[in-house]
Design a protein around this motif. Structure first.
Motif, mmCIF file in Angstrom:
data_model
loop_
_atom_site.group_PDB
_atom_site.id
_atom_site.type_symbol
_atom_site.label_atom_id
_atom_site.label_comp_id
_atom_site.label_asym_id
_atom_site.label_seq_id
_atom_site.Cartn_x
_atom_site.Cartn_y
_atom_site.Cartn_z
ATOM 1 N N THR A 177 15.854 7.296 -11.795
ATOM 2 C CA THR A 177 16.073 8.763 -10.974
ATOM 3 C C THR A 177 16.615 8.059 -9.438
ATOM 4 O O THR A 177 16.268 7.138 -9.019
ATOM 5 N N ASN A 178 17.175 9.156 -8.868
ATOM 6 C CA ASN A 178 17.519 9.138 -7.346
ATOM 7 C C ASN A 178 17.219 10.386 -6.510
ATOM 8 O O ASN A 178 18.165 11.170 -6.749
ATOM 9 N N ARG A 233 -8.437 6.636 -3.294
ATOM 10 C CA ARG A 233 -8.222 8.185 -3.176
ATOM 11 C C ARG A 233 -7.090 8.799 -2.325
ATOM 12 O O ARG A 233 -6.990 7.996 -1.262
ATOM 13 N N ARG A 289 8.326 7.724 -8.294
ATOM 14 C CA ARG A 289 9.514 7.486 -8.762
ATOM 15 C C ARG A 289 9.845 6.725 -10.067
ATOM 16 O O ARG A 289 8.836 5.895 -10.466
ATOM 17 N N SER A 331 11.834 0.376 0.189
ATOM 18 C CA SER A 331 12.236 1.402 1.165
ATOM 19 C C SER A 331 11.705 1.062 2.684
ATOM 20 O O SER A 331 10.279 0.414 2.652
ATOM 21 N N ILE A 348 1.032 -1.163 -0.043
ATOM 22 C CA ILE A 348 0.024 0.023 -0.248
ATOM 23 C C ILE A 348 0.987 1.192 -0.008
ATOM 24 O O ILE A 348 1.535 1.594 0.967
ATOM 25 N N GLY A 372 2.752 11.924 -5.972
ATOM 26 C CA GLY A 372 4.262 11.876 -6.640
ATOM 27 C C GLY A 372 4.408 10.643 -7.359
ATOM 28 O O GLY A 372 3.687 9.832 -7.426
ATOM 29 N N ASP A 416 -5.940 6.263 3.105
ATOM 30 C CA ASP A 416 -5.705 5.034 3.421
ATOM 31 C C ASP A 416 -5.968 4.514 4.972
ATOM 32 O O ASP A 416 -6.168 3.607 5.378
ATOM 33 N N GLY A 474 3.527 2.067 -1.908
ATOM 34 C CA GLY A 474 4.951 1.793 -2.171
ATOM 35 C C GLY A 474 5.029 1.152 -3.644
ATOM 36 O O GLY A 474 4.158 0.625 -4.230
ATOM 37 N N ALA A 526 9.952 0.543 -8.860
ATOM 38 C CA ALA A 526 10.504 1.596 -9.197
ATOM 39 C C ALA A 526 11.883 2.050 -8.201
ATOM 40 O O ALA A 526 12.648 2.082 -8.476
ATOM 41 N N VAL A 562 -2.615 -1.576 -3.512
ATOM 42 C CA VAL A 562 -3.592 -0.299 -3.484
ATOM 43 C C VAL A 562 -2.616 0.730 -3.521
ATOM 44 O O VAL A 562 -1.847 1.242 -2.778
ATOM 45 N N GLY A 595 3.744 6.385 -0.059
ATOM 46 C CA GLY A 595 2.533 7.325 -0.453
ATOM 47 C C GLY A 595 1.381 7.304 0.758
ATOM 48 O O GLY A 595 0.586 7.949 0.895
ATOM 49 N N THR A 596 1.639 6.344 1.924
ATOM 50 C CA THR A 596 0.709 6.321 3.057
ATOM 51 C C THR A 596 1.500 7.145 4.158
ATOM 52 O O THR A 596 0.780 7.486 5.097
HETATM 53 N N1 MGD Z 1 14.461 4.903 -8.658
HETATM 54 C C1 MGD Z 1 14.342 5.574 -7.399
HETATM 55 N N2 MGD Z 1 14.509 4.582 -6.427
HETATM 56 C C2 MGD Z 1 14.290 5.375 -5.003
HETATM 57 C C3 MGD Z 1 14.463 6.541 -4.827
HETATM 58 C C4 MGD Z 1 14.434 7.401 -6.100
HETATM 59 O O1 MGD Z 1 14.328 8.816 -6.089
HETATM 60 N N3 MGD Z 1 14.430 6.777 -7.146
HETATM 61 N N4 MGD Z 1 14.491 7.081 -3.659
HETATM 62 C C5 MGD Z 1 14.693 6.386 -2.498
HETATM 63 C C6 MGD Z 1 14.024 7.044 -1.473
HETATM 64 S S1 MGD Z 1 14.838 8.063 -0.517
HETATM 65 C C7 MGD Z 1 12.708 6.414 -0.713
HETATM 66 S S2 MGD Z 1 12.238 7.131 0.752
HETATM 67 C C8 MGD Z 1 12.108 5.138 -1.347
HETATM 68 C C9 MGD Z 1 10.647 5.293 -1.689
HETATM 69 O O2 MGD Z 1 10.211 4.201 -1.669
HETATM 70 P P1 MGD Z 1 8.823 4.117 -2.250
HETATM 71 O O3 MGD Z 1 7.912 4.325 -0.979
HETATM 72 O O4 MGD Z 1 8.355 2.729 -2.720
HETATM 73 O O5 MGD Z 1 8.723 5.263 -3.232
HETATM 74 P P2 MGD Z 1 7.421 5.775 -4.490
HETATM 75 O O6 MGD Z 1 7.784 5.079 -5.749
HETATM 76 O O7 MGD Z 1 7.392 7.014 -4.438
HETATM 77 O O8 MGD Z 1 6.011 5.170 -4.097
HETATM 78 C C10 MGD Z 1 4.997 5.728 -3.582
HETATM 79 C C11 MGD Z 1 3.797 5.339 -4.028
HETATM 80 O O9 MGD Z 1 2.674 5.570 -3.238
HETATM 81 C C12 MGD Z 1 1.693 5.932 -4.174
HETATM 82 N N5 MGD Z 1 0.556 6.988 -3.253
HETATM 83 C C13 MGD Z 1 0.574 8.237 -3.547
HETATM 84 N N6 MGD Z 1 -0.181 8.711 -2.772
HETATM 85 C C14 MGD Z 1 -0.866 7.899 -2.248
HETATM 86 C C15 MGD Z 1 -1.971 7.455 -1.296
HETATM 87 O O10 MGD Z 1 -2.736 8.574 -0.813
HETATM 88 N N7 MGD Z 1 -2.092 6.325 -0.790
HETATM 89 C C16 MGD Z 1 -1.609 5.395 -1.318
HETATM 90 N N8 MGD Z 1 -1.902 3.803 -0.996
HETATM 91 N N9 MGD Z 1 -0.552 5.269 -2.200
HETATM 92 C C17 MGD Z 1 -0.327 6.483 -2.578
HETATM 93 C C18 MGD Z 1 2.258 6.661 -5.309
HETATM 94 O O11 MGD Z 1 1.472 6.302 -6.545
HETATM 95 C C19 MGD Z 1 3.625 5.471 -5.254
HETATM 96 O O12 MGD Z 1 3.250 4.535 -6.172
HETATM 97 O O13 MGD Z 1 12.547 4.916 -2.818
HETATM 98 C C20 MGD Z 1 14.034 4.927 -2.750
HETATM 99 N N10 MGD Z 1 14.599 4.382 -3.855
#
Ligand code: MGD
Ligand code: MGD
Ligand code: SF4
Ligand code: MO
Length: 782
Positions: free
Chosen positions: A640-641, A221, A636, A179, A169, A634, A225, A171, A175, A203, A300-301
Motif C-alpha cells: 500500500t501507499n 500499550r 501499513r 520514514s 519504537i 494503525g 511510550d 516504526g 512494511a 517495541v 506509532g510514537t
Molecule cells: N508500504 C507502505 N510504505 C509506506 C507508507 C505506506 O502507506 N505504505 N507510507 C509512507 C509514509 S507517508 C510514512 S509517514 C511512513 C511511516 O512509516 P512507519 O512509521 O514505519 O509506519 P507504520 O508501518 O505505520 O509503523 C508504525 C508502527 O507503530 C506501531 N504503533 C502504533 N501505536 C503505537 C504506540 O502507541 N506505541 C508504539 N511504540 N508503537 C505503536 C504500529 O503497530 C506500527 O507498527 O511510511 C511510508 N512508507
C-alpha cells in the motif's frame, strides 16, 4: 520515448530505490531494481512495478475536468486556470484572505517541482488557513528538532549501516521501508547488522513484520511510550549511565531533564506501559552500554496523545548515552542540496505558535494549523470561515481523522479545486480538478529524502515519457495559478519587472534551480586549485562577519567552507546526468558543531513546552487504569501507499488487507470469528470490517490500516472501489490531539468492537455498490 533502459528513482515512498525501467516499442516492458544505485543497491519492493500501472491507468486524468450537473466534463487548460483564479480571487475579495483553505498532501514532498513552486503559490493565495499531512505524521519530530537543534528539518538519522544495536519504537520499516530514515533494503541492512554481531529490539503493540526479525520484542500499550522513555531517562540518571560524549559540550538543562524524569521510575510505569520494570531498566542499560547504538521512533510514537513528549525523550536518550553525532549512532546528514543550511540562511529555521487557529485556538507550525481542525474551520460560521478550498496532492477525507465530517464540510464549500490526477474521496468534492503529469513524465530529484538518508547520495532522473504540450507539471500548474492570482489582485496588470520575473520563473523551472543549488552546495564547484587564495578569504568572512550576515551564510553553504574540505566535489546536473544511477557521497559523518542552529549554539534538553506537558503525563500515571476498553492502532502493508495506490490491480489483488486484527483472547471474549464482520465504533462513528485473529496483537489492542474506504459515491477508481475496505479515519475522532504540537492522535483512541448484526457477506455490507465488490471468498490468492 526511446527504447532501452531508463534509470530513475522510485518516488512512491521515502526509500528512494533506484529502478531500471526497460522500454520496448514505446511501452514499459519491465521494472527492476538498479544494482548500481549506491543507496538501494538493487532493492525494490512490490510497489515499484505499480509505477507502470499508475502511468498506464486509464482513470488517471490527463486533462482538466469541471463538475457539471451531468457529470465531469473535460475543459481546456486556459479555461480551467481562468475559472480557478477568478473564483479564488472573488472569494478572497468578498470574504477576506483567510476564506481560502489549502491542504498539501504527502506526494508534494516527493516532487522537487512542487516543492519549489509551493512557496510562491501559497504567497499568492495569502491565507493563514493552511494545512498539510504533517500534523497527521511527523510534526512531533519537527517540533523536537526545532526546539532542541534550532531547525525544524534537522533530523538525527540512525547510522544503520554501522550500528550494533537498533532500537525501533513505533516504526515498522519492513512494511514502510523507513520514514525519517530513508533506508532502502532495510532487510539487507539488518542482515549485515546481525552479521557483525549486532541486534535489533522492537517495541510495538503489534508483533510486526519488523518485530519478527528482532532479537528482542516488547508489547507496549498504545500511547504510553512517553512513560517508557521517561523511565529509561530516569534509569540512566539513577544508574550513573549519563555520558553524552560528542554532545557533552553543547547540552544545557541536563538537571531539569533529570528532575522531570524523577517520578517515572521503571516500577512506576510498568503497569501503564505493560513492560516489566526489569525490562525497561535493561533497555536503558543496553542503549547506554552499546557504544554504537541508535534509538529510533516513528509514526506509532508521534501520532499519539503524548507524541511530542515521546519524540523529545527519544532525542534525549540518544544524546544522554553519547549516540548523537557518533558513528553507528544517530547523525545529521550532509545532503548535496542542503535545505537545512539554506533555510537557516534565509531565516527559515521554522516557527511554532506564532498565531492560533480561529475556532479551537490551536498553534500553527511552520505556518500550518493541525489537519484535525480543518473541518472546524470550514463548518464554523464567522469571519475567517473557509469558503473555498484547494488541495494539492492530498486525500484528507481518507487521511485525516473523522473523514466523514470532512466529507460533509467539503461538500458545502462555495468552491473547491484540486491539483490531482484522480477523482477520489477528496477530489470528487472539487468543482475543477487540474491533473499534473505523471511521475514518469517528469524529471525527479529528491530534495527532502536526501536530507533523511542513511547515506549521502545524489541522483537526478530525467523524464522517461514525453507528456506532450497539452499537459502541465505540478510546478507549472502552481506557478500559473500564482501568477494569475497575483495579476487579478493587482487589477489585471503587473509592473513590468514583476511580470518579467514571473515569466522567467515559469520558463526556468525547477531543474535549473537544482543545478544551481548543486553547484553552489557543499559538493559543488571544485575549488582545490584556487584554494590558496579562496580559503583565507572564506575564513575571514566566516570569522569576521556577524553571525547572521547573509554573506557568511553563503560562504558557509558553499563548497568553499573549510568544514566541507573533505567532501567529494564537482556535483552538477550535468554530472548527475552522466551518472543516471546516482553518485555516492559517502557514509554519514559527525557534523554536530557545524549543524546546530539554536541561537545560543546549545542543545536544549528541557524545552519549557515539554516540561509543561510532563504534568499531564504525571496526572495520567496516577489515573486509574481503564479496564475492558480496546485501543485502536494503525498499520501499513508493503503493497500500500497511503490512500492512493489501490487502483493498481497488482497491488490490491489477493487476500483482503483491510481487516481488523484482534488478539485471540479479545476475539473470544467478544465472540468474534475470523472472516466475519465486526462493527468498530466510537461514539456515532462506525465502520464494518472482517476480523483477522492473531496473537501478534497485544491483548486489548486492535489494528486497522489507513487509506481505505473507497466505497464513497462519485469516485472514479474502479479497481480501488472493488477493493474498498473501510477507512479507520471514519472511526477516529478529530477531537483527540496531542496538545503540545497539535498532532492528530491516530494511535491509541478507544473503540468498542462487537459482532456485526449485518447478515450480508463481509465486504458488501459496508458498500453501496455491493455487486461490484469482490467478496473475500472470490478474490484470487496472493
Ligand atoms: N508500504 C507502505 N510504505 C509506506 C507508507 C505506506 O502507506 N505504505 N507510507 C509512507 C509514509 S507517508 C510514512 S509517514 C511512513 C511511516 O512509516 P512507519 O512509521 O514505519 O509506519 P507504520 O508501518 O505505520 O509503523 C508504525 C508502527 O507503530 C506501531 N504503533 C502504533 N501505536 C503505537 C504506540 O502507541 N506505541 C508504539 N511504540 N508503537 C505503536 C504500529 O503497530 C506500527 O507498527 O511510511 C511510508 N512508507
Ligand atoms: N489513521 C491514520 N491516518 C493516517 C496515517 C496513519 O498512519 N493512520 N498516516 C498519515 C500519513 S503519515 C500521511 S503522510 C498521510 C497522507 O495523507 P495525504 O497526503 O492526504 O494522502 P495520500 O493518501 O498520500 O494521497 C495523495 C493524493 O495525491 C495524489 N497524487 C499522487 N501523486 C501526485 C502528484 O505527483 N501530483 C499531484 N498533484 N497529486 C498526486 C493522489 O491521487 C492522492 O489524491 O496520511 C495520514 N493519515
Ligand atoms: S521501497 Fe518500494 S515504493 Fe519505496 S522507493 Fe523502494 S521500490 Fe519505491
Ligand atoms: Mo507520512
Amino acid at each position: 520515448m526511446k527504447n532501452g533502459t531508463h534509470y530513475r528513482t522510485c518516488h512512491l515512498c521515502e526509500a528512494m530505490c533506484g529502478v531500471a525501467i526497460e522500454v520496448k516499442a514505446g511501452k514499459i516492458a519491465s521494472i527492476r531494481g538498479d544494482n548500481k544505485d549506491p543507496l538501494s543497491r538493487g532493492h525494490i519492493c512490490p510497489k515499484a512495478v505499480a509505477l507502470q500501472d499508475l502511468h498506464e491507468d486509464p482513470e488517471r486524468l490527463r486533462k482538466p475536468v469541471r463538475k457539471t450537473p451531468t457529470g465531469w466534463q473535460e475543459i481546456e487548460w486556459d479555461e480551467a486556470f481562468t475559472t480557478v483564479a477568478e473564483k479564488l480571487h472573488s472569494t478572497r475579495s468578498t470574504h477576506g484572505r483567510n476564506s481560502i483553505g489549502v491542504y498539501l498532501g504527502n506526494p508534494n514532498v516527493h516532487n522537487h517541482g512542487s516543492l519549489i513552486a509551493t512557496m510562491p503559490f501559497l504567497r499568492a493565495i495569502g491565507s493563514q488557513n493552511r494545512f498539510s499531512a504533517t500534523s497527521n505524521d511527523q510534526l512531533p519530530h519537527m517540533l523536537a528538532s526545532l526546539e532542541m537543534f534550532g531547525h525544524q528539518v534537522l533530523f538525527p538519522i540512525p547510522d544503520i549501516d554501522n550500528t550494533d544495536l537498533f532500537i525501533c519504537i513505533g516504526g515498522n520499516p519492513m512494511a514502510s521501508n523507513g520514514s525519517l530514515m530513508t533506508v532502502p533494503d532495510f532487510r539487507g541492512r539488518l542482515k549485515a547488522l546481525k552479521q557483525r554481531g549486532g541486534k535489533m529490539i522492537v517495541v510495538d503493540p503489534r508483533r510486526t513484520e519488523t518485530a519478527q526479525l528482532a532479537e528482542e520484542f516488547h508489547f507496549i500499550r498504545p500511547g504510553t511510550d512517553a512513560f517508557l522513555l521517561m523511565a529509561m531517562v530516569n534509569t540512566l540518571f539513577s544508574d550513573g549511565l549519563v555520558h553524552p560524549g560528542p554532545a557533552e559540550q553543547f547540552i544545557k538543562d541536563l538537571g531539569l531533564l533529570r528532575l522531570a524524569a524523577l517520578p517515572f521510575t521503571p516500577e512506576a510505569v510498568a503497569e501503564t506501559t505493560g513492560i516489566a520494570a526489569a525490562s525497561i531498566r535493561d533497555l536503558a542499560h543496553q542503549l547506554a552500554n552499546t557504544p554504537k547504538a541508535a534509538l529510533y521512533t516513528r509514526m506509532g510514537t508521534s501520532t499519539q496523545t503524548f507524541g511530542s513528549i515521546a519524540t523529545w525523550l527519544a532525542y534525549c536518550l540518544n544524546i544522554l548515552t553519547g549516540k548523537l553525532d557518533n558513528v553507528g549512532g544517530v547523525m545529521f546528514t550532509q545532503p548535496a542540496i542542503d535545505l537545512i543550511a539554506l533555510g537557516a540562511m534565509s531565516g527559515q529555521r521554522g516557527h511554532f505558535g506564532k498565531r492560533h487557529s480561529r475556532v479551537k485556538g490551536l498553534p500553527e507550525f511552520a505556518g500550518e494549523y493541525p489537519a484535525s481542525t480543518m473541518a472546524d474551520e470550514i463548518l464554523t460560521p464567522g469571519e475567517g470561515q473557509i469558503r473555498a478550498f484547494v488541495t494539492v496532492a492530498g486525500n484528507p477525507v481518507l487521511s485525516s481523522p473523522n473523514g466523514r465530517r470532512l466529507d460533509e464540510a467539503l461538500s458545502g464549500l462555495d468552491f473547491m479545486v484540486s491539483v490531482d490526477y484522480y477523482i477520489n474521496e477528496t477530489t470528487r468534492h472539487a468543482d475543477i480538478i487540474l491533473p499534473p503529469t505523471a511521475a514518469l513524465e517528469r524529471s525527479h530529484y529528491d530534495i527532502v529524502f536526501n536530507m533523511l538518508a542513511v547515506r549521502n547520495v545524489s541522483k537526478y532522473s530525467e523524464a522517461l515519457f514525453d507528456a506532450g504540450t497539452d499537459s502541465r507539471h505540478d510546478w507549472q500548474i502552481l506557478l500559473e495559478l500564482a501568477h494569475r492570482l497575483e495579476k487579478l489582485r493587482k487589477g489585471n496588470k503587473l509592473p513590468l519587472r514583476s511580470e518579467l520575473g514571473w515569466q522567467a520563473f515559469k520558463r526556468v523551472g525547477p531543474d535549473s534551480l537544482v543545478d544551481l543549488l548543486l553547484r553552489t552546495g557543499p559538493y559543488g564547484v571544485d575549488t582545490s586549485r584556487v584554494r590558496g587564495v579562496l580559503e583565507p578569504t572564506t575564513s575571514l568572512i566566516l570569522n569576521l562577519l556577524p553571525k547572521h550576515h547573509p554573506l557568511k551564510g553563503l560562504a558557509k553553504l558553499s563548497s568553499l567552507n573549510p568544514q566541507w574540505k573533505e567532501l567529494p566535489k564537482g556535483l552538477s546536473l550535468k554530472r548527475l546526468k552522466e551518472n543516471p544511477s546516482g553518485v555516492d557521497l559517502g557514509a554519514l559523518r559527525p557534523a554536530l558543531a557545524n549543524r546546530l542552529f539554536t541561537r545560543d549554539g546549545k542543545i536544549n534538553l528541557a524545552p519549557r513546552r515539554y516540561l509543561k506537558d510532563v504534568e499531564r503525563l504525571h496526572r495520567q500515571l496516577s489515573a486509574p487504569a481503564s479496564t475492558g476498553e480496546l485501543l485502536l492502532i494503525g498499520r501499513r502493508h508493503v503493497r500500500t501507499n497511503n490512500s492512493w495506490m489501490h487502483n493498481s490491480h497488482r497491488l490490491v489483488k489477493g487476500k483482503d488487507r483491510c481487516t481488523l486484527l484482534v488478539n485471540p483472547d479479545d476475539a473470544n471474549r467478544l465472540g468474534l470469528q475470523a472472516g466475519c464482520d465486526a462493527e468498530i465504533r466510537a461514539e456515532n462513528r462506525c465502520i464494518l470490517l472482517p476480523v483477522e485473529i492473531t496473537s501478534d496483537m497485544m491483548p486489548g489492542v486492535v489494528s486497522i490500516p489507513h487509506g481505505w474506504g473507497h466505497d464513497r459515491d462519485g469516485t472514479q477508481q474502479t479497481t480501488a472501489s472493488a477493493h474498498a475496505g473501510a477507512s479507520i479515519n471514519d472511526v477516529l475522532s478529530d477531537q483527540h490531539i496531542d496538545p503540545v504540537a497539535g498532532t492528530s492522535v491516530l494511535n491509541g483512541q478507544p473503540v468498542t468492537v462487537k459482532v456485526s448484526q449485518s447478515i450480508q457477506p463481509s465486504t458488501s455490507a459496508r458498500t453501496t455498490q455491493g455487486e461490484q465488490h469482490a467478496s473475500m471468498a472470490t478474490v484470487e490468492p496472493d
